[in-house]
Write an enzyme that holds these catalytic residues in place. Structure first.
Site, PDB file in Angstrom:
ATOM      1  N   ASP A   1      12.689  48.918  22.078  1.00 28.22           N
ATOM      2  CA  ASP A   1      12.916  49.646  20.837  1.00 28.22           C
ATOM      3  C   ASP A   1      11.940  50.826  20.720  1.00 28.22           C
ATOM      4  OD1 ASP A   1      14.105  50.205  18.440  1.00 28.22           O
ATOM      5  OD2 ASP A   1      13.532  48.338  17.446  1.00 28.22           O
TER       6      ASP A   1
ATOM      7  N   GLU B   1      10.821  57.088  20.121  1.00 29.02           N
ATOM      8  CA  GLU B   1      11.207  58.430  19.662  1.00 29.02           C
ATOM      9  C   GLU B   1      10.041  59.154  18.991  1.00 29.02           C
ATOM     10  OE1 GLU B   1      14.452  55.393  19.100  1.00 29.02           O
ATOM     11  OE2 GLU B   1      12.529  55.707  18.091  1.00 29.02           O
TER      12      GLU B   1
ATOM     13  N   ASP C   1      20.127  52.141  14.116  1.00 26.18           N
ATOM     14  CA  ASP C   1      20.247  51.561  12.781  1.00 26.18           C
ATOM     15  C   ASP C   1      21.401  52.179  12.001  1.00 26.18           C
ATOM     16  OD1 ASP C   1      17.993  50.277  13.609  1.00 26.18           O
ATOM     17  OD2 ASP C   1      16.616  51.392  12.323  1.00 26.18           O
TER      18      ASP C   1
END
Length: 765
Positions: free
Chosen positions: A436, A439, A504
């Site tokens: 995860d 970024e 998400d």
């Protein structure tokens, strides 16, 4: 970034200079042309003084691919990192350079670039070498440089610290041309009219930001463009000049590749895969159902066991169980240690899950950050494993994790340390990792261990190194073809380390539409495998959304139930407790999930064969845009609510509770999966579906191998080669299909009515 104020004026905060002239053309080994392009027209010797020039270099890369590099000041350092191009080797090329009345032409197999013969009319045409097709062109005032704030004298750039310097190019857009790709983008499928910045951000699926910014786009005119920089790229796609696509970068150079596929967009993607890499092979078990704990839910060993037992009892068996963030202690992410309060015996628990058959594999969540409350933070600080600020402090902030630092992936010792942390997880039975984040990478006030890298270029590129590191450690432990990660951030080349998911999303029909557009766009950006959060991540999905998303999600290449603050096991969506059912049990969330899990399991012979073909060719398995299969149908380039699974299955998700849906059948014959009724396209079709079906059509000419409906066991890794069921629909002379086993090895193939087994293996199917 816009450089002009309308057609006539320059933006007030910019000074712009264009390549106005082609003063000289220098060939190099029949492979390249170097153009010297002054920023004003040169008619006399005096015109050569006190002006800038741009160097434009055209180079034949391999058949159908030519690179274009524009440079202003060539003495500027070439800082890294750079994309790993040609990971499997560069193909041979037999280029040629010729001159005619039309100008000077560089040819690279099927693609040619012709520089116009008039020195004072800047023109570079890109076209098929046989002149059968014009692709695009760089014309008047289409290549240039810009300063911001605007300079009034060349003397001002003696000190460049207070100026930004840009290079840009603008190639022509044809009438009716559409542009697609540029990563996992959740807005309009056709990018014409959009301003896009390629800069990885954690913005969810309902914004113009993207987790996966890929500097590659595909045109409906039969070409693609790869922009060869991991730095921030700004694109104006018919949005500054309606007839042009502009790309710009801050710096002294801009390089991009134009890729031509004479046979269609599939060939373009295959050539792009040669440039940046193709996906690794994925094992059969990864295609099964993944279930997670969800994010902030309260769970422990008893919760996990209860959910897995409930799924198995309800005929929706779980192939992979995923422990999300709170398998670790709060404030301790990411220290790789199970919370002893919730999981006192993680190794034993994982062994029990597998031995009982409740799940075949186990995945855990990780990220590349270290919260300062964790003991590993101090260890990493002392050993110099974290990114630092320019003043020597460790770079930290409180966004996401308190005082978190970032693993400096440019440091070989830090990479080795991080890999050792992962190996300890494998020692207790972990099979897969969800990588995860990645970024939020700093690009200012930051110093990397490797001081040759540019912090701005590292922002997007970090995702590549992060996922590559984790993927290679997985391969080391579990085998080359058994490595599976679930990644959120990506850039060009990250498709080599499958797989990724869409990030998400909300629990709404609009969010399901966003996810589909994201999946279609990433598929047209060179990614073969893709998934999403079934039911939506944020919020609590109403039962009808959950069921519609289940039908869509089980026809993605990979399928995962995952939520934020609520569980995604089906009986908690539409049942108050285990004893209460919906009005129609056959339409319950549990029943719908069970049905589509079994459908996907039955499709495994087809999916595995298509997966191997797709990854070899650089195509999306699912979601595959209709335009890839029907590039000559203009309608196909605008279809963003339907997709293909492989070559032969068309899927149209349903976005309404009532079940009303409208979709497009391209030219040819189509067989309704559920009714076995044939219909002919092209046409738009309206249907109404209950929750146990959705539009699913088999393409004419298909040989479709299927597993048996009554096959024993729950695993997706079963032997379907023993007398598989085969559907044959409207066969054509070139109809064929491969049969692969559960390991992905080819067993044989069908050619129309003929079965041809592979050497050394018998099969009477």
């Amino acid at each position: 970034m816009k450089f002009r104020d309308g057609m006539w004026l320059t933006a007030t905060d910019k000074r712009v200079e264009y390549a106005e002239d082609v003063y000289g053309i220098t060939p190099h080994e029949d492979r390249a042309l170097k153009l010297l392009c002054p920023t004003r027209k040169v008619f006399s010797r005096g015109d050569t003084l006190n002006l800038g020039t741009l160097s434009v270099e055209l180079e034949a890369q391999f058949d159908g691919v030519i690179s274009i590099e524009v440079t202003h000041f060539s003495g500027a350092r070439r800082r890294g990192p750079d994309f790993e191009l040609y990971p499997e080797g560069r193909p041979e090329v037999s280029p040629s350079i010729s001159k005619s009345q039309d100008g000077t032409t560089l040819s690279s197999g099927s693609l040619s670039a012709t520089v116009g013969p008039d020195q004072h009319a800047f023109s570079i045409r890109f076209h098929a070498t046989d002149n059968s097709k014009e692709l695009t062109a760089l014309l008047n005032r289409s290549v240039g440089l810009a300063y911001s704030p605007p300079t009034t004298s060349p003397k001002q750039v003696e000190d460049m610290r207070n100026f930004e310097h840009y290079i840009f190019t603008q190639h022509e857009l044809g009438v009716g041309e559409s542009i697609h790709g540029l990563g996992e983008r959740f807005g309009g499928f056709n990018k014409i009219g959009q301003s896009i910045k390629l800069w990885n951000e954690d913005g969810g699926t309902s914004s113009d930001q993207a987790y996966k910014n890929i500097p590659f786009y595909l045109s409906s005119r039969g070409y693609g463009v790869f922009i060869d920089t991991p730095d921030r790229v700004s694109l104006e796609i018919g949005s500054e000049r309606c007839s042009r696509l502009q790309k710009s970068v801050e710096g002294q150079r801009l390089k991009w590749y134009i890729i031509y596929g004479p046979s269609g967009p599939k060939e373009v993607l295959t050539k792009y895969a040669i440039l940046t890499g193709r996906a690794g092979k994925l094992p059969a078990w990864s295609f099964g159902l993944w279930l997670t704990t969800s994010f902030t839910t309260d769970y422990d060993e008893a919760t996990v066991t209860h959910f897995l037992e409930g799924m198995k009892a309800r005929q929706a068996p779980v192939e992979v169980f995923h422990f999300d963030c709170f398998w670790m202690r709060a404030f301790h992410w990411c220290d790789f240690v199970f919370s002893s309060e919730h999981f006192p015996d993680p190794k034993g628990q994982i062994a029990r899950i597998k031995e009982s058959g409740l799940a075949k594999k186990v995945c855990v969540w990780i990220n590349p950050y270290l919260g300062q409350a964790s003991p590993v933070f101090q260890e990493a600080v002392e050993k110099g494993y974290l990114v630092k600020r320019l003043n020597g402090d460790v770079w930290q902030w409180d966004l996401w994790q308190t005082g978190m630092g970032l693993v400096d992936i440019t440091n070989p010792a830090a990479r080795d340390w991080y890999a050792d942390c992962l190996r300890k997880l494998f020692d207790i039975g972990v099979d897969s990792l969800k990588t995860d984040f990645g970024e939020r990478i700093p690009s200012t006030d930051v110093r990397w261990w490797d001081d040759s890298v540019d912090p701005s270029r590292m922002h997007n590129y970090y995702a590549f190194w992060y996922n590559k590191l984790v993927y290679e450690v997985l391969q080391e432990r579990h085998g080359e073809d058994q490595a599976v990660l679930f990644a959120r951030a990506a850039t060009a080349g990250t498709q080599r380390f499958p797989l990724c998911w869409g990030g998400d999303c909300e629990s709404t029909p609009a969010a399901m539409g966003e996810s589909i557009r994201g999946g279609l766009s990433i598929g047209l950006s060179g990614f073969t495998f893709w998934s999403c959060d079934i039911g939506g991540f944020e919020g609590n999905p109403p039962p009808w959304i959950y069921k519609r998303w289940v039908a869509f999600g089980l026809l993605c290449s990979h399928s995962r139930l995952h939520g934020s603050n609520s569980y995604r096991v089906p009986w908690l969506i539409d049942e108050a407790d285990d004893s209460e059912t919906t009005a129609d049990p056959k339409q319950s969330c549990t029943a719908v999930l069970s049905k589509f899990v079994r459908l996907k399991r039955r499709l495994m012979p087809y999916l595995m064969a298509q997966a191997e073909k797709s990854r070899r060719m650089g195509w999306p398995l699912s979601l595959r845009a209709t335009a890839l299969e029907f590039p000559d149908d203009p309608t196909a380039w605008f279809l963003d609510r339907q997709f293909f699974v492989g070559d032969s299955l068309l899927v149209a998700p349903v976005f309404t509770e009532s079940g009303d849906v409208e979709f497009y059948l391209p030219p040819g014959q189509w067989l309704n999966w559920w009714t076995r009724k044939a219909t002919a396209g092209p046409k738009w079709v309206k249907e109404k579906h209950d929750f146990t079906t959705l539009p699913l059509y088999v393409r004419g000419g298909t040989i479709l191998p299927l597993g048996k409906e009554d096959a024993e066991g729950d695993s997706f890794e079963y032997d379907w080669t023993d007398m598989p069921e085969v559907w044959m629909f409207k066969l054509q002379l070139d109809s064929q299909a491969e049969l692969v086993d559960e390991k992905g090895a080819t067993v044989g193939h069908w050619r129309r009515d003929e079965w041809v087994p592979s050497s050394g293996r018998k099969n009477d199917a």
